[in-house]
Design a protein around this motif. Sequence first.
Motif, PDB file in Angstrom:
ATOM      1  N   ALA A  64       4.690   3.481  -4.686  1.00 34.35           N
ATOM      2  CA  ALA A  64       4.263   4.916  -6.263  1.00 34.35           C
ATOM      3  C   ALA A  64       2.989   3.425  -6.266  1.00 34.35           C
ATOM      4  O   ALA A  64       3.456   1.918  -5.717  1.00 34.35           O
ATOM      5  N   ALA A  65       2.520   4.033  -7.083  1.00 33.73           N
ATOM      6  CA  ALA A  65       0.919   2.953  -7.640  1.00 33.73           C
ATOM      7  C   ALA A  65       1.078   2.724  -9.155  1.00 33.73           C
ATOM      8  O   ALA A  65       1.685   3.369 -10.051  1.00 33.73           O
ATOM      9  N   CYS A  66       0.501   1.880  -9.393  1.00 33.08           N
ATOM     10  CA  CYS A  66       0.348   1.331 -10.922  1.00 33.08           C
ATOM     11  C   CYS A  66      -0.330   0.123 -11.234  1.00 33.08           C
ATOM     12  O   CYS A  66      -0.533  -0.650 -10.961  1.00 33.08           O
ATOM     13  N   GLY A  67      -0.954   0.691 -12.294  1.00 27.11           N
ATOM     14  CA  GLY A  67      -2.491   0.149 -12.999  1.00 27.11           C
ATOM     15  C   GLY A  67      -1.677  -0.434 -13.921  1.00 27.11           C
ATOM     16  O   GLY A  67      -0.800  -0.364 -14.730  1.00 27.11           O
ATOM     17  N   SER A  74      25.448   2.538   2.443  1.00 29.07           N
ATOM     18  CA  SER A  74      25.869   1.530   0.956  1.00 29.07           C
ATOM     19  C   SER A  74      25.420   0.442   0.894  1.00 29.07           C
ATOM     20  O   SER A  74      25.855  -0.087  -0.500  1.00 29.07           O
ATOM     21  N   GLU A  75      24.050   0.421   1.425  1.00 23.63           N
ATOM     22  CA  GLU A  75      23.309  -0.896   0.466  1.00 23.63           C
ATOM     23  C   GLU A  75      22.726  -0.524  -0.749  1.00 23.63           C
ATOM     24  O   GLU A  75      22.606   0.525  -1.321  1.00 23.63           O
ATOM     25  N   THR A  76      22.220  -1.834  -1.468  1.00 24.38           N
ATOM     26  CA  THR A  76      22.043  -1.499  -2.539  1.00 24.38           C
ATOM     27  C   THR A  76      20.680  -1.627  -2.246  1.00 24.38           C
ATOM     28  O   THR A  76      19.401  -2.594  -1.948  1.00 24.38           O
ATOM     29  N   PRO A  77      20.109  -0.665  -3.056  1.00 27.12           N
ATOM     30  CA  PRO A  77      18.601  -0.100  -3.445  1.00 27.12           C
ATOM     31  C   PRO A  77      17.442  -1.315  -3.456  1.00 27.12           C
ATOM     32  O   PRO A  77      18.165  -1.929  -5.384  1.00 27.12           O
ATOM     33  N   PHE A  78      16.794  -1.895  -3.539  1.00 29.17           N
ATOM     34  CA  PHE A  78      15.263  -2.525  -4.006  1.00 29.17           C
ATOM     35  C   PHE A  78      13.806  -1.649  -3.533  1.00 29.17           C
ATOM     36  O   PHE A  78      13.728  -1.047  -2.456  1.00 29.17           O
ATOM     37  N   VAL A  79      13.040  -2.372  -4.684  1.00 26.44           N
ATOM     38  CA  VAL A  79      11.687  -2.867  -4.348  1.00 26.44           C
ATOM     39  C   VAL A  79      11.113  -3.586  -4.388  1.00 26.44           C
ATOM     40  O   VAL A  79      11.864  -5.246  -4.621  1.00 26.44           O
ATOM     41  N   ILE A  80      10.016  -4.099  -3.804  1.00 26.86           N
ATOM     42  CA  ILE A  80       8.884  -4.551  -3.314  1.00 26.86           C
ATOM     43  C   ILE A  80       7.614  -4.897  -4.489  1.00 26.86           C
ATOM     44  O   ILE A  80       7.122  -3.663  -4.283  1.00 26.86           O
ATOM     45  N   VAL A  81       8.052  -5.506  -5.336  1.00 23.72           N
ATOM     46  CA  VAL A  81       6.204  -5.185  -6.136  1.00 23.72           C
ATOM     47  C   VAL A  81       5.129  -6.335  -5.940  1.00 23.72           C
ATOM     48  O   VAL A  81       5.097  -7.478  -5.605  1.00 23.72           O
ATOM     49  N   LYS A  82       4.342  -5.737  -5.225  1.00 28.21           N
ATOM     50  CA  LYS A  82       2.784  -6.413  -4.952  1.00 28.21           C
ATOM     51  C   LYS A  82       1.905  -6.559  -5.250  1.00 28.21           C
ATOM     52  O   LYS A  82       1.982  -4.850  -5.279  1.00 28.21           O
ATOM     53  N   ALA A  83       0.858  -7.281  -4.776  1.00 21.82           N
ATOM     54  CA  ALA A  83      -1.054  -7.052  -5.914  1.00 21.82           C
ATOM     55  C   ALA A  83      -1.149  -5.771  -4.310  1.00 21.82           C
ATOM     56  O   ALA A  83      -1.179  -5.511  -3.555  1.00 21.82           O
ATOM     57  N   ASP A  84      -1.907  -5.195  -5.081  1.00 20.10           N
ATOM     58  CA  ASP A  84      -2.202  -3.478  -4.505  1.00 20.10           C
ATOM     59  C   ASP A  84      -3.280  -3.784  -3.386  1.00 20.10           C
ATOM     60  O   ASP A  84      -3.555  -3.259  -2.326  1.00 20.10           O
ATOM     61  N   ALA A  85      -3.690  -5.382  -3.457  1.00 22.41           N
ATOM     62  CA  ALA A  85      -4.867  -5.650  -2.482  1.00 22.41           C
ATOM     63  C   ALA A  85      -4.539  -7.574  -2.008  1.00 22.41           C
ATOM     64  O   ALA A  85      -4.151  -7.825  -3.222  1.00 22.41           O
ATOM     65  N   GLY A  86      -4.552  -7.545  -1.117  1.00 22.67           N
ATOM     66  CA  GLY A  86      -4.997  -8.609  -0.986  1.00 22.67           C
ATOM     67  C   GLY A  86      -3.883  -9.513   0.552  1.00 22.67           C
ATOM     68  O   GLY A  86      -2.767  -8.337   0.168  1.00 22.67           O
ATOM     69  N   THR A  87      -3.244 -10.007   0.515  1.00 17.68           N
ATOM     70  CA  THR A  87      -2.878 -11.315   1.821  1.00 17.68           C
ATOM     71  C   THR A  87      -2.062 -11.887   1.337  1.00 17.68           C
ATOM     72  O   THR A  87      -1.739 -12.687   0.417  1.00 17.68           O
ATOM     73  N   TYR A  88      -1.557 -13.059   2.072  1.00 13.27           N
ATOM     74  CA  TYR A  88      -0.726 -14.345   2.453  1.00 13.27           C
ATOM     75  C   TYR A  88       0.143 -14.215   1.270  1.00 13.27           C
ATOM     76  O   TYR A  88       0.513 -15.205   1.130  1.00 13.27           O
ATOM     77  N   GLY A  89       1.414 -13.359   1.571  1.00 10.63           N
ATOM     78  CA  GLY A  89       2.496 -13.335   0.519  1.00 10.63           C
ATOM     79  C   GLY A  89       1.913 -13.122  -0.783  1.00 10.63           C
ATOM     80  O   GLY A  89       2.858 -13.696  -1.633  1.00 10.63           O
ATOM     81  N   MET A  90       0.876 -13.296  -1.502  1.00 12.12           N
ATOM     82  CA  MET A  90       0.761 -14.077  -2.891  1.00 12.12           C
ATOM     83  C   MET A  90       0.761 -13.106  -4.006  1.00 12.12           C
ATOM     84  O   MET A  90       0.249 -11.164  -3.479  1.00 12.12           O
ATOM     85  N   GLY A  91       1.194 -12.692  -5.175  1.00 11.82           N
ATOM     86  CA  GLY A  91       2.011 -11.755  -5.123  1.00 11.82           C
ATOM     87  C   GLY A  91       3.240 -11.199  -4.838  1.00 11.82           C
ATOM     88  O   GLY A  91       2.739  -9.307  -5.553  1.00 11.82           O
ATOM     89  N   VAL A  92       3.845 -11.311  -5.170  1.00 16.76           N
ATOM     90  CA  VAL A  92       4.976 -10.509  -4.649  1.00 16.76           C
ATOM     91  C   VAL A  92       6.209 -10.603  -5.165  1.00 16.76           C
ATOM     92  O   VAL A  92       6.868 -11.920  -5.399  1.00 16.76           O
ATOM     93  N   GLY A  96      -8.309 -16.125  -6.256  1.00 19.37           N
ATOM     94  CA  GLY A  96      -8.288 -16.213  -8.059  1.00 19.37           C
ATOM     95  C   GLY A  96      -8.542 -14.810  -8.384  1.00 19.37           C
ATOM     96  O   GLY A  96      -8.713 -14.204 -10.060  1.00 19.37           O
ATOM     97  N   GLN A  97      -8.463 -13.564  -7.444  1.00 15.19           N
ATOM     98  CA  GLN A  97      -8.807 -12.486  -8.266  1.00 15.19           C
ATOM     99  C   GLN A  97      -7.154 -12.097  -8.974  1.00 15.19           C
ATOM    100  O   GLN A  97      -6.099 -12.594  -8.063  1.00 15.19           O
ATOM    101  N   GLN A  98      -7.619 -11.717  -9.949  1.00 17.04           N
ATOM    102  CA  GLN A  98      -6.841 -11.505 -11.223  1.00 17.04           C
ATOM    103  C   GLN A  98      -5.813  -9.775 -10.252  1.00 17.04           C
ATOM    104  O   GLN A  98      -6.521  -8.993  -9.850  1.00 17.04           O
ATOM    105  N   VAL A  99      -4.652  -9.009 -10.961  1.00 12.76           N
ATOM    106  CA  VAL A  99      -4.252  -8.645 -10.519  1.00 12.76           C
ATOM    107  C   VAL A  99      -3.785  -7.620 -11.028  1.00 12.76           C
ATOM    108  O   VAL A  99      -3.513  -7.678 -13.105  1.00 12.76           O
ATOM    109  N   SER A 100      -4.041  -6.817 -11.644  1.00 13.03           N
ATOM    110  CA  SER A 100      -4.000  -5.374 -12.624  1.00 13.03           C
ATOM    111  C   SER A 100      -2.966  -3.764 -12.237  1.00 13.03           C
ATOM    112  O   SER A 100      -2.818  -3.452 -12.741  1.00 13.03           O
ATOM    113  N   GLU A 101      -3.709  -4.201 -10.645  1.00  5.55           N
ATOM    114  CA  GLU A 101      -2.929  -2.859 -10.464  1.00  5.55           C
ATOM    115  C   GLU A 101      -1.865  -3.248  -9.104  1.00  5.55           C
ATOM    116  O   GLU A 101      -2.231  -4.469  -7.854  1.00  5.55           O
ATOM    117  N   VAL A 102      -0.787  -2.861  -8.661  1.00  6.35           N
ATOM    118  CA  VAL A 102       0.027  -3.638  -7.805  1.00  6.35           C
ATOM    119  C   VAL A 102       0.969  -1.817  -7.527  1.00  6.35           C
ATOM    120  O   VAL A 102       0.822  -0.966  -7.736  1.00  6.35           O
TER     121      VAL A 102
END
Length: 427
Positions: A238-241, A275-293, A319-325
């Motif tokens: 899902a998108a979140c802004g 039987s595993e526990t569900p989880f989610v990954i929240v990460k920046a909607d743009a970008g790479t290098y594993g930043m904002g995760v 240095g891009q600011q994250v407002s959307e994930v």
Amino acid sequence: MPVTSLASCQTAPLIELERRLLAGQPQIEHWFRRQFAEHAPPFYGSVDLRNSGFKLAPVDMNLFPGGFNNLGRDAQPLAVQAVTHAVERACNDAKSILLIPENHTRNTFYLKNVAALARILSQAGFRVRIGSLLAEITAPTVFDLPDGDTLTLEPIERRGNRLVLADGFNPCLILLNNDLSAGAPALLRDLEQNVLPPLHAGWDVRRKTHHFAAYDSVANEFGELLSIDPWFVNPYFAACGGLDFHERQGEQVLADAVSDQLARIGAKYREHGISETPFVIVKADAGTYGMGVMTAKSPDDVVGLNRKQRNKMSVIKEGQQVSEVIVQEGVYTFETVADAVAEPVIYMIDRHVVGGFYRVHEGRGVDENLNAPGMHFTPMTFDAACLPDMTCGPECSTNRLYAYGVVARLALLAASRELEATDPAQG
């Protein structure tokens, strides 16, 4: 080299998926041929996969892959053949290519990737020079690489609507290995030469949610083709802004998105007896290098973040600011290399799988992002060029790699459609 160990007792769904892939191989390959005839693939790409034993799915698609130096020797001939097709598609009489990398001149491991990519292009029969967007590169500059090799970066000039080098090198094709996180400079705009990947593939324009929206359609079509639940190859998202992590703006909206996704995943787990526990990954909607995760197993995990966590999530590359994930279904990785958690990364050029490696991290868990400091890479061995072996079972190493290649190509096809949908020329 064998495929990684799969440290999970829940492998029946994966084995059944691999069995379906083997049984449907002629149908699958025909479908891919038809799809890529209608939707031109990106010049190249890499896909991060996660294999939980009950699910095999892509979690990221990179259109400016930066790890060609991590591929095994057997990838070289496959890559050379694929590059030939990709260049001919873009410029059928091309003789020369200008390769433009990231500005990471201090990252010698990244420069090894540039050298490896340039070597592939050269072995395909093209004259290759490497141009830099850095203002401080005002003359050909030689960089020493860790393996004793060297790499020369040169300043780029623009003459009219063409990019050239000082000595008159005037290429047909501009190949970007720079993801344009800070935006495409004017130097690259409105050129006569082909620029690949196109500028709208850069992270200043591209969004992961756009990609996975395209992937939803691809996975559903593939599910119908093989009569399987597409969820086995497709992570929910899902998108979140409207977020400001520093000011804690949008926390409750994010928590609600996390709650909704956890409920969806939990319902699927119950449906399939997982039987595993569900989880989610929240990460920046743009970008790479594993930043904002970050990983979340409860809505409470994203509320009241401490200063360190907010700083980590608020800023990404350049240095891009994250407002959307993107709030993405977390896919466990139960693969291990020498008892360390691992995930496959598959590399493609044009529509061809050319190789891959395992991203390995001794300090991370099965539910965490492995693209982080401390990771290392183990090349895969594609002895059979990622082709299936009908003489052995679905769980043998060759057929496991074929499954990786199929799912990676689903992500590549989604990227093809994504780029078509976001092409400003089509607007």
